[in-house]
Design an enzyme around this catalytic site. Structure first.
Site, PDB file in Angstrom:
ATOM      1  N   ASP A 146     -19.877  24.097 -25.503  1.00 54.94           N
ATOM      2  CA  ASP A 146     -21.188  23.946 -24.854  1.00 54.94           C
ATOM      3  C   ASP A 146     -21.746  22.582 -25.233  1.00 54.94           C
ATOM      4  OD1 ASP A 146     -24.098  24.363 -24.192  1.00 54.94           O
ATOM      5  OD2 ASP A 146     -23.427  26.421 -23.875  1.00 54.94           O
ATOM      6  N   THR A 178     -28.657  23.076 -21.512  1.00 59.06           N
ATOM      7  CA  THR A 178     -29.643  24.131 -21.235  1.00 59.06           C
ATOM      8  C   THR A 178     -29.470  25.296 -22.205  1.00 59.06           C
ATOM      9  OG1 THR A 178     -28.220  25.242 -19.603  1.00 59.06           O
ATOM     10  CG2 THR A 178     -29.727  23.554 -18.763  1.00 59.06           C
ATOM     11  N   SER A 194     -29.893  27.231 -11.378  1.00 56.49           N
ATOM     12  CA  SER A 194     -31.161  27.017 -10.676  1.00 56.49           C
ATOM     13  C   SER A 194     -31.005  26.300  -9.342  1.00 56.49           C
ATOM     14  CB  SER A 194     -32.159  26.256 -11.548  1.00 56.49           C
ATOM     15  OG  SER A 194     -33.240  25.786 -10.783  1.00 56.49           O
ATOM     16  N   SER A 205     -21.746  32.906  -7.964  1.00 56.35           N
ATOM     17  CA  SER A 205     -23.141  33.301  -7.791  1.00 56.35           C
ATOM     18  C   SER A 205     -23.347  33.977  -6.447  1.00 56.35           C
ATOM     19  CB  SER A 205     -24.015  32.049  -7.873  1.00 56.35           C
ATOM     20  OG  SER A 205     -25.286  32.283  -7.304  1.00 56.35           O
ATOM     21  N   TYR A 214     -26.777  23.929  -5.270  1.00 57.86           N
ATOM     22  CA  TYR A 214     -26.263  24.882  -6.264  1.00 57.86           C
ATOM     23  C   TYR A 214     -25.306  25.868  -5.591  1.00 57.86           C
ATOM     24  CZ  TYR A 214     -26.054  28.781  -9.542  1.00 57.86           C
ATOM     25  OH  TYR A 214     -25.608  29.787 -10.357  1.00 57.86           O
ATOM     26  N   ARG A 247     -34.316  41.272  -4.950  1.00 50.70           N
ATOM     27  CA  ARG A 247     -33.116  40.840  -5.668  1.00 50.70           C
ATOM     28  C   ARG A 247     -32.423  42.055  -6.271  1.00 50.70           C
ATOM     29  NH1 ARG A 247     -33.957  37.059  -3.201  1.00 50.70           N
ATOM     30  NH2 ARG A 247     -34.283  34.888  -3.775  1.00 50.70           N
TER      31      ARG A 247
HETATM   32  P1  NAD Z   1     -27.486  29.151 -19.226  1.00 47.63           P
HETATM   33  O1  NAD Z   1     -28.145  27.886 -18.788  1.00 47.63           O
HETATM   34  O2  NAD Z   1     -28.179  29.979 -20.230  1.00 47.63           O
HETATM   35  O3  NAD Z   1     -26.002  28.868 -19.716  1.00 47.63           O
HETATM   36  C1  NAD Z   1     -25.217  27.810 -19.226  1.00 47.63           C
HETATM   37  C2  NAD Z   1     -24.653  27.086 -20.437  1.00 47.63           C
HETATM   38  O4  NAD Z   1     -23.799  26.020 -19.987  1.00 47.63           O
HETATM   39  C3  NAD Z   1     -25.736  26.445 -21.312  1.00 47.63           C
HETATM   40  O5  NAD Z   1     -25.572  26.857 -22.646  1.00 47.63           O
HETATM   41  C4  NAD Z   1     -25.509  24.946 -21.149  1.00 47.63           C
HETATM   42  O6  NAD Z   1     -25.869  24.202 -22.292  1.00 47.63           O
HETATM   43  C5  NAD Z   1     -24.036  24.902 -20.821  1.00 47.63           C
HETATM   44  N1  NAD Z   1     -23.677  23.678 -20.105  1.00 47.63           N
HETATM   45  C6  NAD Z   1     -24.337  23.115 -19.054  1.00 47.63           C
HETATM   46  N2  NAD Z   1     -23.747  21.965 -18.701  1.00 47.63           N
HETATM   47  C7  NAD Z   1     -22.690  21.790 -19.536  1.00 47.63           C
HETATM   48  C8  NAD Z   1     -21.705  20.781 -19.688  1.00 47.63           C
HETATM   49  N3  NAD Z   1     -21.702  19.701 -18.885  1.00 47.63           N
HETATM   50  N4  NAD Z   1     -20.774  20.925 -20.644  1.00 47.63           N
HETATM   51  C9  NAD Z   1     -20.781  22.018 -21.463  1.00 47.63           C
HETATM   52  N5  NAD Z   1     -21.705  22.992 -21.379  1.00 47.63           N
HETATM   53  C10 NAD Z   1     -22.644  22.878 -20.428  1.00 47.63           C
HETATM   54  O7  NAD Z   1     -27.227  29.993 -17.891  1.00 47.63           O
HETATM   55  P2  NAD Z   1     -26.676  31.474 -17.699  1.00 47.63           P
HETATM   56  O8  NAD Z   1     -27.728  32.238 -17.010  1.00 47.63           O
HETATM   57  O9  NAD Z   1     -26.108  31.988 -18.957  1.00 47.63           O
HETATM   58  O10 NAD Z   1     -25.523  31.203 -16.638  1.00 47.63           O
HETATM   59  C11 NAD Z   1     -24.140  31.235 -16.969  1.00 47.63           C
HETATM   60  C12 NAD Z   1     -23.348  31.062 -15.684  1.00 47.63           C
HETATM   61  O11 NAD Z   1     -23.651  32.097 -14.767  1.00 47.63           O
HETATM   62  C13 NAD Z   1     -23.600  29.774 -14.939  1.00 47.63           C
HETATM   63  O12 NAD Z   1     -22.381  29.325 -14.393  1.00 47.63           O
HETATM   64  C14 NAD Z   1     -24.546  30.180 -13.837  1.00 47.63           C
HETATM   65  O13 NAD Z   1     -24.476  29.311 -12.722  1.00 47.63           O
HETATM   66  C15 NAD Z   1     -24.019  31.557 -13.525  1.00 47.63           C
HETATM   67  N6  NAD Z   1     -24.982  32.463 -12.896  1.00 47.63           N
HETATM   68  C16 NAD Z   1     -26.039  32.942 -13.618  1.00 47.63           C
HETATM   69  C17 NAD Z   1     -26.927  33.826 -13.009  1.00 47.63           C
HETATM   70  C18 NAD Z   1     -28.098  34.407 -13.751  1.00 47.63           C
HETATM   71  O14 NAD Z   1     -28.822  35.237 -13.177  1.00 47.63           O
HETATM   72  N7  NAD Z   1     -28.343  34.055 -15.009  1.00 47.63           N
HETATM   73  C19 NAD Z   1     -26.747  34.193 -11.653  1.00 47.63           C
HETATM   74  C20 NAD Z   1     -25.660  33.677 -10.967  1.00 47.63           C
HETATM   75  C21 NAD Z   1     -24.774  32.834 -11.602  1.00 47.63           C
END
Ligand code: NAD
Length: 322
Positions: A30, A34, A83, A122, A146, A214
């Site tokens: 990571d 974020t 997002s 997603s 996105y 949702r």
């Molecule tokens: P989050 O932001 O909490 O986790 C994403 C993690 O990726 C973060 O810890 C961030 O630091 C890391 N990251 C971002 N860019 C990076 C990079 N360049 N190199 C290494 N690490 C990096 O988000 P989340 O809610 O835990 O989402 C996880 C995954 O699930 C994502 O792919 C997101 O698009 C997908 N997703 C989430 C939801 C939801 O409802 N939370 C819905 C659909 C899809």
């Protein structure tokens, strides 16, 4: 060994804890863009934490991805910039992380000949399709950078599965809820943002008329889907599956559940009415998962209901003092 990218994030940190709990050895990657150190601290306090190693690095860097793959058998790729509004305000970083970074992680996994490669897609890939429930194979046109980035990942994964034998399985998460979701910043998800406002006695904003709906899915069900997908049978490889509860909740219903739940936990929000603002561009109106493909292909079934999931999220929010 398992590699979890995005391990300091909301979903990634839950995946790491679940893997440690069942005795696996886990490397987390990571860049903390974020993600949060507090999530890593939660992992450090979990049973089996001695089997976890953290690598701070950026998936846009090929060398980081190739090195992180050493000795890895299965990958749960979660790192991305989430997002829809963020991707509209500043589309290039979303592409660079979600597509270029995806290519690095997936190709490194293919080169390392991992036994399983699961990646976070997603529900946004359904775009402008207004069919409900959302079914795999009935995608519309993406409504945001996105959504486009996640749709691109799915196409790339199919190509890599065909050409390189990458055992890729995509999981189209619907709105995931649970403990440790980040309430900070303009791009916070709705549940943690509202929890923070309700805890402070501030009226949350509902974009639109409140009838937007949702399929909110507790994170434990998402964890379960990942663990099954990492050992997917041949018939599931190269495909992407919905992960939701199959229940639709409107924003007004969600608001009432959270307001009353937080008031019952002592927050100064009893009877507080929400504020309303204009619909946001790029947001889809309704979202509801058909999960029959995931159930049939992987034997998945949700174990945590929305009420239980929101209770866990509220309890954790209150306990964290956030
Ligand atoms: P989050 O932001 O909490 O986790 C994403 C993690 O990726 C973060 O810890 C961030 O630091 C890391 N990251 C971002 N860019 C990076 C990079 N360049 N190199 C290494 N690490 C990096 O988000 P989340 O809610 O835990 O989402 C996880 C995954 O699930 C994502 O792919 C997101 O698009 C997908 N997703 C989430 C939801 C939801 O409802 N939370 C819905 C659909 C899809």
């Amino acid at each position: 060994m398992w590699l979890v990218t995005g391990a300091a994030g909301f979903i990634g940190s839950h995946l790491v804890q679940a893997l440690l709990a069942r005795g696996e050895t886990v490397r987390g990657l990571d860049d903390l863009s974020t993600g949060r150190r507090s999530n890593l601290e939660a992992i450090a306090q979990s049973p089996g934490a001695e089997r976890f190693a953290f690598v701070e690095g950026d998936i846009r860097d090929w060398g980081v991805c190739a090195a992180a793959m050493a000795g890895v058998e299965r990958v749960l790729h979660q790192a991305a910039l989430g997002s829809v509004p963020r991707s509209i305000a500043d589309p290039r970083p979303t592409h660079e992380v979600n597509v270029d970074g995806f290519v690095n992680v997936a190709l490194a996994a293919a080169e390392a000949k991992v036994a399983g490669f699961v990646y976070a897609s997603s529900s946004s890939v359904y775009g402008d399709s207004d069919r409900l429930p959302k079914r795999e194979g009935e995608e519309g046109r993406p409504l945001s950078p996105y959504a486009a980035s996640k749709a691109a990942d799915e196409v790339l994964a199919q190509g890599y599965a065909s050409a390189f034998g990458l055992r890729a399985v995509g999981l189209r998460y619907f709105n995931v809820v649970g403990p440790r979701q980040d309430p900070r910043g303009a791009y916070a998800a709705v549940v943690p943002r509202w929890l923070a406002q309700l805890a402070a006695g501030e009226a949350p904003v509902i974009f639109g008329d409140g009838e937007t709906s949702r399929d909110f899915c507790p994170v434990a069900n998402v964890v379960q889907a990942n663990l099954l997908a990492a050992e997917a049978p041949d018939a599931a490889v190269g495909r992407a599956f919905n992960v939701g509860l199959g229940d639709r909740t409107t924003l007004l219903q969600l608001y009432t559940l959270l307001r009353d739940g937080m008031a019952a936990r002592g927050a100064p929000c009893a009877g507080l009415e929400p504020r309303f603002d204009a619909f946001r561009p790029g947001d889809v109106r309704h979202s509801l998962a058909d999960t029959s493909a995931l159930r049939e292909a992987l034997g998945w079934a949700p174990t945590v209901s929305l009420a239980q999931g929101l209770d866990l999220a509220m309890d954790a929010f209150v306990a964290s003092g956030a």
